[in-house]
Design a protein around this motif. Structure first.
Motif, short mmCIF file in Angstrom:
data_model
loop_
_atom_site.label_atom_id
_atom_site.label_comp_id
_atom_site.label_asym_id
_atom_site.label_seq_id
_atom_site.Cartn_x
_atom_site.Cartn_y
_atom_site.Cartn_z
N ASP A 1 0.56 -1.15 -0.15
CA ASP A 1 -0.21 0.10 0.60
C ASP A 1 1.00 1.24 0.02
O ASP A 1 1.71 1.21 0.98
CB ASP A 1 -0.96 -0.09 1.16
N GLU A 2 0.68 2.15 -0.95
CA GLU A 2 2.13 2.85 -1.27
C GLU A 2 0.90 4.90 -1.01
O GLU A 2 1.64 5.24 -1.57
CB GLU A 2 2.92 2.93 -2.45
N HIS A 3 -0.60 4.64 -0.57
CA HIS A 3 -0.83 5.41 -0.46
C HIS A 3 -0.90 5.61 1.82
O HIS A 3 -0.38 5.43 2.38
CB HIS A 3 -2.32 5.42 -0.81
N GLY A 4 -1.19 7.44 1.31
CA GLY A 4 -1.24 7.79 2.75
C GLY A 4 -0.11 8.45 3.65
O GLY A 4 1.08 8.80 3.00
N GLN A 5 -0.96 8.86 4.77
CA GLN A 5 0.26 10.24 5.63
C GLN A 5 1.14 9.69 5.77
O GLN A 5 2.65 10.65 5.64
CB GLN A 5 -0.63 10.71 6.67
N LYS A 6 1.31 8.82 5.87
CA LYS A 6 2.99 7.86 7.01
C LYS A 6 4.16 7.52 5.85
O LYS A 6 5.19 7.91 6.07
CB LYS A 6 2.56 6.54 7.46
N VAL A 7 3.02 7.06 4.66
CA VAL A 7 4.28 7.23 3.73
C VAL A 7 4.42 8.47 3.18
O VAL A 7 6.33 8.50 2.37
CB VAL A 7 3.42 6.32 2.27
N ALA A 8 3.53 9.68 2.87
CA ALA A 8 4.68 10.58 2.79
C ALA A 8 5.24 11.56 3.67
O ALA A 8 6.43 11.82 3.31
CB ALA A 8 3.11 11.39 2.30
N ARG A 9 5.18 11.64 4.72
CA ARG A 9 6.08 11.94 5.45
C ARG A 9 7.68 11.28 6.09
O ARG A 9 8.68 11.83 5.90
CB ARG A 9 5.17 11.58 7.29
N GLU B 1 11.32 12.31 4.19
CA GLU B 1 11.88 12.98 5.17
C GLU B 1 13.32 12.36 4.87
O GLU B 1 14.72 12.77 5.04
CB GLU B 1 12.27 11.26 7.36
N GLN B 2 13.04 11.37 3.69
CA GLN B 2 14.69 11.41 2.54
C GLN B 2 14.46 12.33 1.56
O GLN B 2 15.44 11.72 0.38
CB GLN B 2 13.98 9.73 2.02
N GLY B 3 13.60 13.07 1.11
CA GLY B 3 14.04 14.16 0.85
C GLY B 3 13.71 13.39 -1.21
O GLY B 3 14.40 14.46 -1.96
N LEU B 4 13.01 12.75 -0.85
CA LEU B 4 12.04 12.33 -1.92
C LEU B 4 10.78 12.23 -1.64
O LEU B 4 9.69 12.74 -1.10
CB LEU B 4 12.73 10.77 -1.35
N ALA C 1 7.00 10.73 -2.71
CA ALA C 1 6.07 9.37 -2.43
C ALA C 1 6.42 8.49 -3.13
O ALA C 1 7.31 6.75 -2.93
CB ALA C 1 4.35 9.40 -1.75
N ALA C 2 5.85 8.30 -4.62
CA ALA C 2 6.29 8.33 -5.62
C ALA C 2 8.13 7.35 -5.97
O ALA C 2 8.35 5.93 -5.89
CB ALA C 2 6.11 8.65 -7.23
N GLU C 3 8.74 8.13 -5.70
CA GLU C 3 10.35 7.97 -5.94
C GLU C 3 10.27 7.04 -4.07
O GLU C 3 11.60 6.14 -5.01
CB GLU C 3 11.73 8.69 -5.16
N TRP C 4 10.20 7.12 -3.44
CA TRP C 4 10.40 6.31 -2.09
C TRP C 4 10.16 5.67 -1.95
O TRP C 4 10.27 4.66 -1.81
CB TRP C 4 10.12 6.97 -0.63
N THR C 5 8.62 5.25 -2.41
CA THR C 5 8.08 3.84 -2.51
C THR C 5 8.74 3.00 -4.05
O THR C 5 8.73 1.35 -4.40
CB THR C 5 6.43 3.56 -3.46
#
Length: 105
Positions: free
Chosen positions: A48-56, A60-63, A65-69
Motif C-alpha cells: 500500500d503506497e498511499h497515506g500520510q505515513k508514506v508521504a512523511r 524525510e528522505q527528501g523524495l 512518495a512515488a520515488e520512495w515507494t
C-alpha cells in the motif's frame, strides 16, 4: 475445481523491511481453511503506497512518495522470494490497474 484465494495484508511502504515485519510465513493458514490438492489456489500480496505515513517517510528522505515507494516496493517483492514464498501476484496500490471502479469476474 474449487477456487481458493489467499491474501496477505497489503504492507505499508514507509520503511525498509526488518526481521520484525510480519510475513506470509509468520501467519499460517488455519487448517480448516487450507486448500486441498484439488483446489485452484491464487495467492496475492503487495504494498500500500498511499497515506500520510508514506508521504512523511518520503519527505524525510527528501523524495516524493512515488520515488520512495519505487525504491522500497521491490524489496518487499524480493523478500518473499528469499523466504521461498511463491505468490501468484504482487500488487502495488499505485499501479494503474488499482484505480477506477472495481468489477467482479
Amino acid at each position: 475445481m474449487p477456487r481458493f484465494y489467499v491474501t496477505t495484508p497489503i504492507y505499508y511502504v514507509k520503511d525498509a523491511l526488518t526481521w520484525a515485519t510480519p510475513t506470509p510465513r509468520s501467519t499460517p493458514t488455519p487448517w480448516p481453511l487450507a486448500p486441498s490438492d484439488r483446489d485452484e489456489v491464487f495467492f496475492l500480496t503487495g504494498t500500500d503506497e498511499h497515506g500520510q505515513k508514506v508521504a512523511r517517510a518520503a519527505e524525510e528522505q527528501g523524495l516524493t512518495a512515488a520515488e520512495w515507494t519505487d525504491q522500497l516496493a521491490p524489496r518487499f517483492a524480493s523478500a518473499w522470494a528469499e523466504l521461498d514464498i511463491s505468490n501468484d501476484d504482487f500488487i502495488r496500490t499505485t499501479e494503474p490497474r488499482t484505480t477506477g471502479p472495481s468489477s467482479s469476474s
